[in-house]
Motif scaffolding. Structure first.
Motif, PDB file in Angstrom:
ATOM      1  N   GLU A 906       0.836  -1.211   0.000  1.00  0.00           N
ATOM      2  CA  GLU A 906       0.000   0.000   0.000  1.00  0.00           C
ATOM      3  C   GLU A 906       0.865   1.252   0.000  1.00  0.00           C
ATOM      4  N   THR A 910       0.994   3.979  -3.008  1.00  0.00           N
ATOM      5  CA  THR A 910       0.685   5.384  -2.721  1.00  0.00           C
ATOM      6  C   THR A 910       1.860   6.281  -3.095  1.00  0.00           C
ATOM      7  N   VAL A 942      -5.114  -5.019  -0.881  1.00  0.00           N
ATOM      8  CA  VAL A 942      -4.275  -3.862  -1.213  1.00  0.00           C
ATOM      9  C   VAL A 942      -4.976  -2.984  -2.244  1.00  0.00           C
ATOM     10  N   TYR A 945      -7.736  -0.859  -0.910  1.00  0.00           N
ATOM     11  CA  TYR A 945      -7.183   0.332  -0.282  1.00  0.00           C
ATOM     12  C   TYR A 945      -7.000   1.430  -1.323  1.00  0.00           C
ATOM     13  N   GLY A 946      -6.539   1.084  -2.531  1.00  0.00           N
ATOM     14  CA  GLY A 946      -6.390   2.096  -3.574  1.00  0.00           C
ATOM     15  C   GLY A 946      -7.735   2.558  -4.133  1.00  0.00           C
ATOM     16  N   HIS A 949      -9.115   5.207  -1.914  1.00  0.00           N
ATOM     17  CA  HIS A 949      -8.193   6.271  -1.561  1.00  0.00           C
ATOM     18  C   HIS A 949      -8.736   7.598  -2.059  1.00  0.00           C
ATOM     19  N   ALA A 958      -4.605   1.741  -8.832  1.00  0.00           N
ATOM     20  CA  ALA A 958      -5.302   0.529  -8.401  1.00  0.00           C
ATOM     21  C   ALA A 958      -6.072  -0.083  -9.565  1.00  0.00           C
TER      22      ALA A 958
END
Length: 1190
Positions: A906, A910, A942, A945-946, A949, A958
């Protein structure tokens, strides 16, 4: 006075067979005046000397038959006692080999009408005129009625010369031609003999005569060796080396004198007599050697006429000197044999004492007495005087001995079964018994002779022998001679086996020849003769033409047993030459046997040979042999050699062999390198102390050099080769760390030791790579691991030099190398990931967490303050990211390890997104992890999470990562987690994020078969194409066309025909009206790529006509203005598609016609078969079916 037949006629073939060593005409009565041999003088004419016969004492060749006939007439007239019968004359002529005289006699009798059966039968038998060899018969050889002669020109018999109707010679000119050729051959042989004599004379007289006079006048100056003398001495030296089992020295000696043939004495000097061997020359160096022309072979009968210079006519003084010298030599020889017999007597007496003690022990334990030992050789011993053994002791060397009954190569350890049944040349039968007794006395004197009851008869010994000769026994052949002798000791059994096995082996089935291996090996181990042992081992290695795996194992087992029994010296001298001979054999199975033998015999060879000759042999086979299985066996044998070598100078040679074998094109050879050679080589370098100081740094240096040379194109094969070798060195490196740790001396096996977890170490490629095998046992390894973990966790690495080298030198160098490899090379990333994974799993979790991870984290610097700094982002674009993620963070699969991996990915995603850095390192990590289904859930976590975001850049990253992880993912997981995440991204306000999801949707269309999911993806893509808000989105159209071209050939045909091709047609049509030329060129180029990919697919005629061809025509319209090259290609594509459509229509029409014709054909076939089925009466009615109706 009674009539006496002086011819002693006997024309039976049995007589000739049973008396092969005597002359028939020696059996005349003493009243005839035949001179008998002197029994006391060993140099008198032997018993087979010719007495005066009736016909002639002048023996001539058959060409002189006329004189023989005149002599016969005069002799018959002189006797005058009785009239000799015609049959007797014929018998005597045949007996004395007056063949031409007998033929003339036979012809005269035929002309007179008095045909004699004896002559007719003799000349009608072709076997009487065959010669077994091309040499004339010896004078002491008996020529009976069936004696050897040159065969007649006819294939038939000699009597066919007078009767043409029996002749099968054909043209008489051929016989004349044969006679001429025989004459020419005889003259040529005479010329060769003359040339040989001249050449020898010239070689002997090469030196200048003046120089010889100078050397003779000055004895202190040694005359230089002449060429002939040098060649003779070379021959004797080589012969001595071979006899004393110095074969390698002999090979070297022959190589240094390559201008001489050591197999043939004639190469030294033609017509030059061969001197005695070196041993005999040494023994006789103090006494002058007698001239060969003055010596007589006293072991056979010699006629006085055969002695050169007519010794009987010499001066009496010279004859006396000669006799005195010969007697002196005989005395010396007898004294030498007496000393040998005394030594043997002592050894046999010791053996007798041992055997007697064993017999007494066995008698105590066995109730029944042992059977008496059969001793056939002493059949008539009781009749011989006891003193004959002493008085006739010289008969062993001076009397004529039958070569069938006694063999000199058997060391007189055989007994002759037939005893007195065979006729001997010695007329005294007791002498034969004395000789046989004397020969067996040295080995059997402890055995009590078997007594046979003698009949109370007064038959003469000659009559007894003649009577027993009718027992049909054969000892004339090789097998008969072996059968007629019984071995009486272990050595004689071995001698018999050594003679018989070469004749037995070729007659045994190939599939069963391994059954002979024990017999061959035992004989080769114990046989006293080096030549016989060499022959037996040669038979062993050539026993089977192409031995299979099981047969090779049997031979190798035998070779190892042989080596254990005989010791290193004989293994070097006898077994290794057999391997060397077959190193280039045409059959790979035989070369495979050689390669395996070198490894199996390595523990039993001298260490100098092991590290020189054997190592060179295997190195040559590795470099030259073309068979993979042979090179594989060579590598395994080299590994065994490395386990026994102790010459530190061979380290560099071993390292080069490792590199050479790692680069072998065969996978099985490379597998053998990792399984056997590298572990054995690493064990040796561990003992030398060069594993950490030389071996591993050498491989790392080669990897660095390869990376420096491969900036424009890395040789991935070499990188794999070096890195795999380095990976195989991890277990021995960890073993070195454990064995040199501060706690090693405290490791004890007392008490309960916990077992090692199955997953503690990676699965080894072979037992040699198992750390427990390297350490010694699993118990010791378990004890060391407990202390190892405790030391790392509580006491640190102070004073632990071997581990400090790994931490401070190996790991930093490896991390530096990782940062220099190309991140886009999936092969390199995978290789290094596997290496770090094995390194971390081998050294343990504590070592990974405290020593490996901190060094990577220090380099990567993933803190928030370094997000926008260019210095902090540079390393994130290198291969360090995927290798750390996949090689280090995935070693252990507990919750904290998975959380650490998720957090690292992650943060990387990022950081790279916000800094607008290339995503290659992140993609490499996702591809490597996505190959394992275990990490699919983790990767989706993972990516989610993107997805959520706040930054659009992270969401775009992502979306693009979804394309990489969807391949190989289960449809349930795609439906449950991936598709909803993509649809969530499409609902965002940013067009860039929506466009980034298109490749992922295309991957779903390519890999998923679930209809509901495909419909959802189809609807989403349709909204991109049909929604007015996307009409001016040039990048969206480009991404859709690119995705269609990629997934179209692999997508479902219905989706391709109903969705992809119609929308491509629309996009091509819309592009014709595009006003911006740059956009028009981009769209046209992408459409060209997509149509090129889809043209290989099967497209229905309707879709071809309605969408595919119109889309191509629209694209051609664009290319006519933008690119002439593409326009030509498109025109040909359109033409091909049109031809396909036309051919398909014609094929459909022909197909309908073929269907109709097939229906008609089926109807006709049915009628025909039904009519055939009605023919049940007879087969004759079958012909009526095919007749034309009238």
């Amino acid at each position: 006075m009674a009539s006496v037949n002086p011819f002693n006629l006997s024309d039976s073939e049995e007589e000739a067979e049973r008396r092969p060593g005597e002359r028939t005409d020696t059996q005349r009565s003493p009243r005839e005046g035949a001179p008998g041999p002197s029994p006391g003088n060993p140099f008198s004419p032997s018993a087979d000397a010719e007495p005066p016969t009736l016909l002639s004492s002048n023996r001539t060749s058959p060409g002189g038959a006329g004189s023989g006939s005149i002599a016969a007439t005069s002799t018959m007239a002189g006797t005058g006692e009785t009239r000799i019968s015609v049959d007797g004359i014929a018998a005597q002529l045949i007996r004395d080999q007056y063949i031409l005289t007998a033929l003339e006699f036979h012809t005269e009798l035929l002309e007179a009408g008095r045909e004699l059966p004896r002559l007719r039968d003799y000349f009608s038998n072709p076997g009487n005129f065959e010669r077994q060899s091309g040499t004339p018969p010896a004078k002491d050889q008996v020529l009976g009625p069936g004696g050897p002669m040159h065969r007649a020109g006819s294939i038939s018999t000699l009597d066919s010369l007078d009767f043409a109707r029996y002749s099968d010679d054909g043209n008489r000119e051929s016989d004349e031609r044969v006679a001429v050729l025989e004459f020419e051959l005889r003259k040529a042989k005479e010329t060769i003999q003359a040339l040989r004599a001249n050449l020898t004379q010239a070689a002997e007289s090469e030196g200048p005569s003046q120089e010889r006079k100078n050397f003779k006048s000055s004895p202190e100056i040694q005359e230089p060796i002449r060429p002939l003398e040098k060649r003779a001495l070379n021959f004797l030296v080589n012969e001595y080396l071979l006899k004393n089992e110095c074969k390698l020295s002999s090979i070297t000696f022959s190589d240094e004198n390559d201008d001489q043939d050591f197999e043939l004495w004639d190469d030294v000097g033609l017509n030059t007599p061969k001197p005695p061997d070196l041993l005999m020359l040494y023994r006789n160096c103090g006494t002058p050697l007698p001239s060969p022309r003055d010596m007589v072979n006293v072991s056979v009968g010699v006629e006085l006429d055969d002695l050169p210079g007519n010794c009987t006519a010499q001066d009496p003084l010279k004859k006396l000197d000669l006799s005195h010298q010969q007697q002196k030599e005989v005395v010396q020889e007898l004294e030498y044999q007496i000393s040998l017999l005394n030594n043997e007597k002592q050894s046999l007496a010791e053996q007798i004492r041992k055997l007697q003690s064993e017999i007494q022990t066995l008698k105590r334990t066995v109730s029944s007495p042992l059977p008496a030992t059969l001793d056939i050789g002493f059949q008539n011993t009781s009749n011989a005087p006891s003193s004959s053994c002493i008085t006739n002791a010289t008969n062993i060397t001076t009397s004529s001995i039958n070569p069938v009954s006694v063999s000199s190569t058997d060391n007189n350890q055989y007994l002759y079964i037939r005893g007195g049944s065979e006729p001997q040349t010695n007329p005294d039968p007791s002498a034969t018994q004395t000789v046989a007794h004397q020969q067996s006395f040295t080995t059997l004197k402890s055995r009590p002779p078997v007594q046979f009851a003698q009949p109370n008869r007064k038959l003469s010994p000659a009559f007894q022998q003649a009577l027993l000769s009718f027992c049909r026994m054969c000892s004339d052949s090789r097998l008969g001679a072996e059968v007629s002798r019984i071995a009486d000791s272990e050595e004689s059994v071995l001698l018999m086996l050594g003679r018989c096995l070469p004749h037995i082996v070729p007659n045994v089935l190939l599939a069963k020849r391994e059954e002979l291996i024990p017999l061959i090996l035992c004989t080769a181990c114990l046989h006293p003769e080096p030549k016989e042992r060499d022959q037996l081992l040669h038979i062993l290695f050539n026993l089977i033409k192409r031995p299979d795996d099981e047969q090779r194992q049997m031979i190798l087992t035998g070779c190892v047993a042989f080596a254990r029994h005989v010791g290193p010296t004989r293994v070097e001298a006898e077994l290794l030459p057999q391997c060397w001979e077959q190193i280039n054999h045409k059959y790979p199975e035989r070369r495979l046997l050689v390669a395996e033998s070198c490894g199996a015999l390595a523990p039993y060879l001298p260490k100098e040979i092991r590290s020189s000759l054997v190592l060179s042999m295997l190195q040559q086979m590795l470099a030259e042999d073309k068979a993979d299985m042979v090179r594989e066996a060579v590598i395994k044998s080299l590994g065994i050699i490395m386990g026994y070598i102790d010459d530190s100078d061979k380290y560099s040679q071993g390292f080069e062999l490792m590199l050479l074998s790692l680069g072998d094109p065969s996978e099985r050879v490379v597998g053998a390198v990792h399984q056997v050679f590298i572990p054995a080589f690493a064990a040796w370098t561990t003992e030398l102390g060069t594993l950490q100081s030389s071996l591993i740094p050498s491989l790392l240096a080669r990897i660095e050099k390869l990376l420096m040379q491969g900036e424009h194109g890395l040789d991935e094969h070499k990188l794999h080769m070096f890195l795999s070798g380095l990976q195989s060195l991890i277990p021995p490196l960890f073993a070195v760390v454990l064995q040199n740790a501060p706690f090693t001396s405290r490791a004890k096996l007392n008490g309960e030791i916990p077992t090692i977890e199955v997953t503690r170490f990676p699965r080894p490629a072979s037992p040699l790579q198992d750390v427990a095998t390297i350490i010694g046992s699993r118990e010791m390894l378990s004890a060391l691991l407990l202390l190892y973990d405790y030391q790392l966790e509580h006491e640190g690495t102070t004073g632990w030099d071997s581990l400090l080298w790994v931490v401070n030198q190996l790991l930093p160098q490896l991390i530096e190398i990782v940062g220099r490899i190309n991140v886009t090379s999936s092969t390199c990333v995978h290789e290094f990931s596997r290496f770090f994974w094995r390194l971390c799993r081998t050294f343990g979790k504590i070592f990974t967490n405290t020593k490996v991870k901190p060094q990577f984290q220090e380099i990567l610097r993933l803190s928030e303050e370094n997000v926008d700094a260019s210095t902090g982002n540079d390393i994130l674009t290198k291969a360090t990211v995927p290798i750390y993620a996949t090689g280090v963070l995935t070693c252990y699969n507990q919750d904290e390890d998975r959380k650490l991996l998720v957090g690292f990915l992650e943060d990387v995603m990022t950081t790279l997104s916000l800094s607008h850095a290339p995503l290659d390192s992140l993609k490499a990590a996702f591809v490597e992890l996505g190959a394992n289904p275990v990490y699919h859930e983790l990767l989706l976590t993972v990516l989610w999470y993107g997805v959520v975001h706040t930054s659009a850049l992270v969401r775009c990253t992502a979306a693009r990562m979804f394309e990489l992880v969807l391949r190989g993912m289960s449809e349930a997981l795609v439906d449950r987690r991936a598709a909803p995440a993509l649809i969530t991204l499409c609902s965002g306000p940013e067009f860039s994020v929506r466009i980034s999801t298109i490749p992922a949707f295309g991957t779903i269309m390519e890999t998923v078969t679930q209809k509901e999911l495909l419909e959802r993806v189809k609807m989403q893509l349709a909204s991109f194409l049909e929604d007015p808000q996307y009409q001016d989105q040039h990048s969206l159209h480009m991404e859709i066309i690119r995705t269609f071209g990629r997934v179209g050939p692999n997508a479902e045909p219905r989706f391709r025909d109903e969705f992809v091709l119609p929308h491509l047609h629309k996009l091509a049509l819309a592009n014709n009206s595009q006003t911006v030329e740059s956009k028009r060129i981009d769209i046209a180029t992408q459409l060209f790529e997509a149509y090129s990919a889809l043209s290989c697919c099967f497209i229905s005629e309707e879709v071809m006509v309605n969408h595919f061809l119109p889309g191509l025509r629209c694209l051609r319209a664009d290319m006519e203005q933008l690119s002439a090259e593409h326009e030509v290609i498109l025109s040909s594509m359109i033409k091909e598609c049109e031809i396909k459509v036309e051919n398909r229509g014609m094929a459909d029409a022909q197909g309908s016609m073929s269907i109709a014709s097939s229906l008609v054909g089926e109807d006709a076939k049915t009628k025909f078969l039904s009519k055939m089925g009605q023919l049940t009466t007879s087969g004759a009615m079958l012909a009526n079916v095919f007749q034309r109706k009238k």
